[in-house]
Scaffold this motif. Structure first.
Motif, short mmCIF file in Angstrom:
data_model
loop_
_atom_site.label_atom_id
_atom_site.label_comp_id
_atom_site.label_asym_id
_atom_site.label_seq_id
_atom_site.Cartn_x
_atom_site.Cartn_y
_atom_site.Cartn_z
N LEU A 58 0.83 -1.20 0.00
CA LEU A 58 0.00 0.00 0.00
C LEU A 58 0.87 1.25 0.00
CD1 LEU A 58 -2.75 -0.98 2.61
CD2 LEU A 58 -2.75 -1.30 0.12
N ASP A 59 0.45 2.25 -0.73
CA ASP A 59 1.19 3.50 -0.84
C ASP A 59 0.74 4.43 0.29
OD1 ASP A 59 2.71 5.64 -1.69
OD2 ASP A 59 1.30 6.24 -3.27
N ILE A 60 1.36 4.26 1.46
CA ILE A 60 1.01 5.04 2.64
C ILE A 60 2.01 6.18 2.82
CG2 ILE A 60 0.58 4.97 5.12
CD1 ILE A 60 -1.36 3.29 3.48
N LEU A 206 -14.35 3.59 14.93
CA LEU A 206 -14.78 3.78 13.55
C LEU A 206 -13.55 3.75 12.64
CD1 LEU A 206 -17.16 6.82 14.21
CD2 LEU A 206 -17.67 4.36 14.41
N ILE A 207 -13.58 2.87 11.66
CA ILE A 207 -12.42 2.65 10.80
C ILE A 207 -12.82 2.91 9.36
CG2 ILE A 207 -10.63 1.01 10.12
CD1 ILE A 207 -11.65 -0.64 12.68
N CYS A 208 -12.11 3.79 8.68
CA CYS A 208 -12.42 4.03 7.28
C CYS A 208 -12.13 2.75 6.48
CB CYS A 208 -11.61 5.19 6.72
SG CYS A 208 -12.08 5.59 5.01
N GLY A 209 -13.18 2.22 5.85
CA GLY A 209 -13.04 1.02 5.03
C GLY A 209 -13.67 1.21 3.67
N HIS A 210 -13.65 2.45 3.19
CA HIS A 210 -14.39 2.83 1.98
C HIS A 210 -13.65 2.40 0.72
CE1 HIS A 210 -17.14 6.20 0.18
NE2 HIS A 210 -17.28 5.05 -0.43
N ASN A 211 -13.77 1.13 0.39
CA ASN A 211 -13.07 0.59 -0.78
C ASN A 211 -13.57 1.24 -2.07
OD1 ASN A 211 -11.17 -1.53 -1.81
ND2 ASN A 211 -13.00 -2.15 -2.92
N ARG A 215 -8.65 2.07 -2.37
CA ARG A 215 -8.33 0.68 -2.01
C ARG A 215 -7.50 0.58 -0.74
NH1 ARG A 215 -3.18 -1.13 -3.50
NH2 ARG A 215 -3.91 -3.29 -3.50
N ARG A 216 -6.72 1.62 -0.40
CA ARG A 216 -5.90 1.54 0.81
C ARG A 216 -6.78 1.37 2.05
NH1 ARG A 216 -2.37 6.75 -0.90
NH2 ARG A 216 -4.47 7.26 -1.66
N CYS A 217 -7.82 2.20 2.15
CA CYS A 217 -8.75 2.03 3.28
C CYS A 217 -9.60 0.78 3.09
CB CYS A 217 -9.63 3.27 3.41
SG CYS A 217 -8.75 4.70 4.10
N GLY A 218 -9.89 0.44 1.84
CA GLY A 218 -10.66 -0.77 1.58
C GLY A 218 -9.95 -2.02 2.05
N PHE A 269 -3.15 8.30 4.57
CA PHE A 269 -2.72 7.99 5.94
C PHE A 269 -3.35 6.70 6.47
CE2 PHE A 269 -2.68 12.83 6.16
CZ PHE A 269 -1.32 12.92 5.84
N ALA A 270 -3.91 5.87 5.60
CA ALA A 270 -4.55 4.62 6.04
C ALA A 270 -3.59 3.77 6.86
CB ALA A 270 -5.04 3.84 4.83
N GLY A 271 -4.17 3.05 7.88
CA GLY A 271 -5.55 3.07 8.30
C GLY A 271 -5.92 4.26 9.16
N ASN A 272 -7.11 4.77 8.89
CA ASN A 272 -7.66 5.91 9.62
C ASN A 272 -8.71 5.42 10.60
OD1 ASN A 272 -6.40 8.38 8.41
ND2 ASN A 272 -7.16 7.42 6.53
N VAL A 273 -8.56 5.83 11.85
CA VAL A 273 -9.42 5.33 12.93
C VAL A 273 -9.88 6.51 13.78
CG1 VAL A 273 -9.55 3.86 14.98
CG2 VAL A 273 -8.21 3.12 13.00
#
Length: 332
Positions: A58-60, A206-211, A215-218, A269-273
């Motif tokens: 992942l490109d973080i 709450l975790i950003c999982g918006h694929n 895709r990084r958060c996904g 900045f994934a993962g975002n929490v």
């Protein structure tokens, strides 16, 4: 999705220009660096037990400072959809009447648009109470749960007036007419139209999982959800049964809801929490606040549970920002 900050009118433009002029100065000002008004540790402790492997492809962004990268908002409306992912623009979902109407009212050119009172509108994987009765939503950091919001235009307008507008407007909006001021000011008496509203007594992770957006958060979202659920359970913190109901607020051990949410900004900045700790956690120094973390990987979850959720300390190296009830921002 952040609403209100993009709205403009002739009066707002005039007010904004006044601010710029008033604060313009050719002389630099010295700053006094005060310690943050909450407990802090520098970095996340290393895990003491096994955790899920982190993705390596992942490109973080690991270079830029995270402090202050949280978007400014006064309230987050967390819509319960019962789903783990959504279209890139959540208002384009087939069953998004509530989101579309709310965005229309609060967004650019909307009837209730206030550039100084930003509302974050976010979908969540939490299940609604009863879809046939309307939309269910959490209001944070007010720590309220509204189980049934009818999706008619008039009901959503009343919802905005009841819960999502300030009691007092920013002083630069004094240029507005009395009618405009009244339109942008909240009316808490309307809250009685919404039945069974309860105080939120659960820890919310709450975790950003918006694929559908990135895709990084996904990829990171579902992985972190499983990790948080496991590490919380190891500490005796289990998911509650069903949707929120009114109950006692003096529990020694709180339950925790862990869910995926839609875009909150900063996919790099994934993962975002976001962690919301309810006011009823009286022994926790962060009770009643929302804490934003970035670059969270599975190896950080045990430390976040121990230090932030149980210990009331902010981990500064991962801290994007925070918010208290009333919209007060937390910064390092």
């Amino acid at each position: 999705m952040y609403l209100s900050r993009w709205c403009r009118s002739a009066a707002f433009t005039k007010a904004n220009s006044t601010i710029i002029t008033r604060h313009a100065s050719s002389q630099p000002r010295s700053r006094i660096h005060l310690p943050p008004p909450f407990p802090v540790i520098e970095s996340c402790p290393l895990p003491t037990c096994a955790c899920r492997p982190a993705p390596t492809n992942l490109d973080i962004d690991r270079e830029h400072s995270l402090n202050g990268t949280m978007a400014v908002y006064a309230e987050q409306v967390l819509v319960s959809t019962g789903r783990d992912d959504w279209k890139s623009r959540i208002e384009e979902e087939d069953e998004a009447d509530f989101v579309r109407e709310l965005k229309g009212l609060l967004g650019r050119g909307g009837k209730f648009c206030d550039p100084y009172y930003n509302i974050a509108l976010t979908n969540s994987s939490f299940s609604p109470t009863d879809p046939s009765s309307g939309t269910s939503a959490y209001l944070l950091p007010s720590f309220l749960y509204v189980p049934a919001i009818p999706t008619s235009k008039s009901s959503i307008e009343n919802f905005v007036k009841a819960f999502l507008q300030p009691a007092d407007l920013h002083n630069t909006l004094n240029v507005l007419s009395p009618e405009q001021k009244k339109l942008l000011t909240g009316d808490p008496s309307l809250q009685q139209q919404f039945l069974k509203v309860v105080d939120v007594d659960d820890i919310l992770v709450l975790i950003c999982g918006h694929n559908g957006r990135d895709r990084r958060c996904g990829i990171m979202g579902p992985l972190l959800r499983s990790e948080f659920e496991e590490k919380l359970r190891m500490k005796g913190i289990t998911p509650p049964t069903g949707t929120p109901v009114q109950g006692p607020h003096d529990k020694m051990v709180h339950s925790a809801r862990v869910g995926l949410i839609s875009h909150i900004g900063g996919h790099k900045f994934a993962g975002n929490v976001i962690i919301y700790l309810p006011p009823s956690m009286k022994s926790n120094a962060l009770a009643g606040t929302g804490i934003w973390y970035g670059r969270v990987s599975p190896e950080h979850v045990e430390g976040i549970v121990n230090e932030t959720i149980l210990g009331g300390k902010v981990i500064s190296s991962m801290f994007r920002g925070g918010i208290k009830k009333g919209g007060e921002l937390l910064r390092l």
